[in-house]
Scaffold this active site. Structure first.
Site, short mmCIF file in Angstrom:
data_model
loop_
_atom_site.label_atom_id
_atom_site.label_comp_id
_atom_site.label_asym_id
_atom_site.label_seq_id
_atom_site.Cartn_x
_atom_site.Cartn_y
_atom_site.Cartn_z
CB THR A 1 -0.79 0.15 1.31
OG1 THR A 1 -1.46 1.23 1.44
CG2 THR A 1 0.03 -0.31 2.55
CE1 TYR B 1 -4.00 -1.96 5.64
CE2 TYR B 1 -3.33 0.30 5.09
CZ TYR B 1 -3.65 -0.97 4.66
OH TYR B 1 -3.85 -1.13 3.37
#
Length: 365
Positions: free
Chosen positions: A135, A178
């Site tokens: 990501t 995250y």
């Protein structure tokens, strides 16, 4: 010949963890269309993904099989990986907000689950390629970059960043649980190439959108916006809505993943940024204005505080991945959003007008 994809009829499956999810099921569909056997490994924990799995198995009987299990189950995962000829690792806890509520579960799925997979493949004693879905959050909030506000969007003051986006040379800066779990997993995948000779590659994605996306407020926001707008429901923007993302149609993402497998011997141990690039950079306000025009009615908007780790701007510098893998041009974002709107209308049984009552614009403070 570890990284050269073998023929589709060799009898060994391609393993896709999280293969019932949005990007995973699109990869699975393309592989099955090309004649490959595909094994989906998915806990089916995300609402709606069971419909993707049903679609795949109905569309490709005999080629797509599945194991419903958790990435944290080491023994089941090892059994799934046993005969794999390649692995696309898409399984993840995907929301920043969820990671802040339960950071331990986020760690166990994203980091420990990735190590479970890497070790299962390492212990096979074969050089099985592993392509990992990372990501852009590994780069943090980009708070050191100066931005100008031009109309309804932030643009970098630095001309090079404005013209090309954020490249892979950008220092890693993990924010939120995250960001830490995905970023650490990203680094483990790369290190397994260095330490154990496992053919791996990492793809750090911007915002991917497209057909079969079950968008929610926390993840898959392009589809989420369209779903809410089609159903005449209000949308909340976190921040001022001028934040910019380079959105990429899922068909382009699938091509990148498959090309990475095809060329894994040459790119092993490397990470690439993948997104729509500067040509597909759009602010949230600009995207919603286009959706309003596309759907023929106004959209009810309200605003809330910025969320932790949110970037005012992220546009991927895609020159490296495009040059290395020879990728096709990205689908123009307006065309891709229109395609997704049509798919969502059909999938949700909506008429072309969306909701029966038009929604008037109302911006709350």
């Amino acid at each position: 010949m570890s990284g050269v994809p073998v023929g589709p009829t060799d009898g060994r499956p391609v393993l896709i963890t999280g293969g019932a999810g949005f990007i995973g099921c699109n990869i699975a569909n393309k592989l099955a269309e090309d004649g490959h056997e595909v094994l989906i490994y998915d806990a089916l924990s995300r609402p709606g993904v069971e419909t993707n799995l049903a679609w795949l198995t109905e569309r490709h009987p005999g080629l797509v099989t599945s194991i419903v299990a958790d990435i944290r189950d080491e023994d089941e995962l090892a059994r799934a990986a046993r005969d794999a000829k390649a692995v696309f690792h898409m399984a993840a806890q995907v929301a920043v907000t969820t990671s802040l509520v339960d950071p331990r579960e986020d760690y166990e799925i994203n980091l420990k689950g990735t190590i479970n997979l890497l070790d299962a493949v390492r212990l096979l004693g074969r050089h099985v390629p592993v392509i990992f879905a990372s990501t852009n959050k590994v780069y943090g909030d980009l708070a050191d970059i100066d931005f100008d506000l031009e109309g309804d969007r932030y643009v970098p003051a630095d001309r090079h960043v404005r013209d090309h986006g954020i490249g892979e040379a950008r220092p890693l800066d993990f924010h939120t649980p995250y960001g830490c779990s995905k970023g650490a997993a990203d680094q483990y995948v790369l290190d397994y190439a260095r330490s154990f000779g496992l053919p791996t590659a990492v793809i750090r994605m911007s915002c991917i959108y497209g057909v079969r996306q079950m968008g929610t407020e926390d993840q898959g926001w392009v589809a989420h916006f369209l779903i809410r707008a089609l159903e005449g429901k209000p949308i909340t923007l976190y921040g001022d809505g001028c934040q910019v993302r380079d959105i990429l149609d899922v068909s382009n993402a699938v091509e990148a993943y498959l090309r990475a497998w095809q060329q894994i011997d040459r790119i092993s141990g490397r990470a690439f940024n993948l997104g729509g690039g500067p040509a597909n950079a759009v602010s949230l306000r600009e995207l919603l204005a286009h959706m309003s025009e596309l759907l023929g009615h106004d959209i009810d908007l309200s605003f809330s505080d910025w969320r932790a780790g949110d970037q005012r701007y992220f546009v991927a510098d895609t020159r490296s991945i495009r040059n290395e893998l020879g990728l096709s041009p990205a689908v123009p974002w307006k065309q891709g959003v229109a395609n997704l709107a049509e798919w969502l209308r059909e999938a949700r049984g909506l008429n072309r007008a969306g909701s029966s009552e038009p929604v008037r614009a109302r911006v709350a403070s």
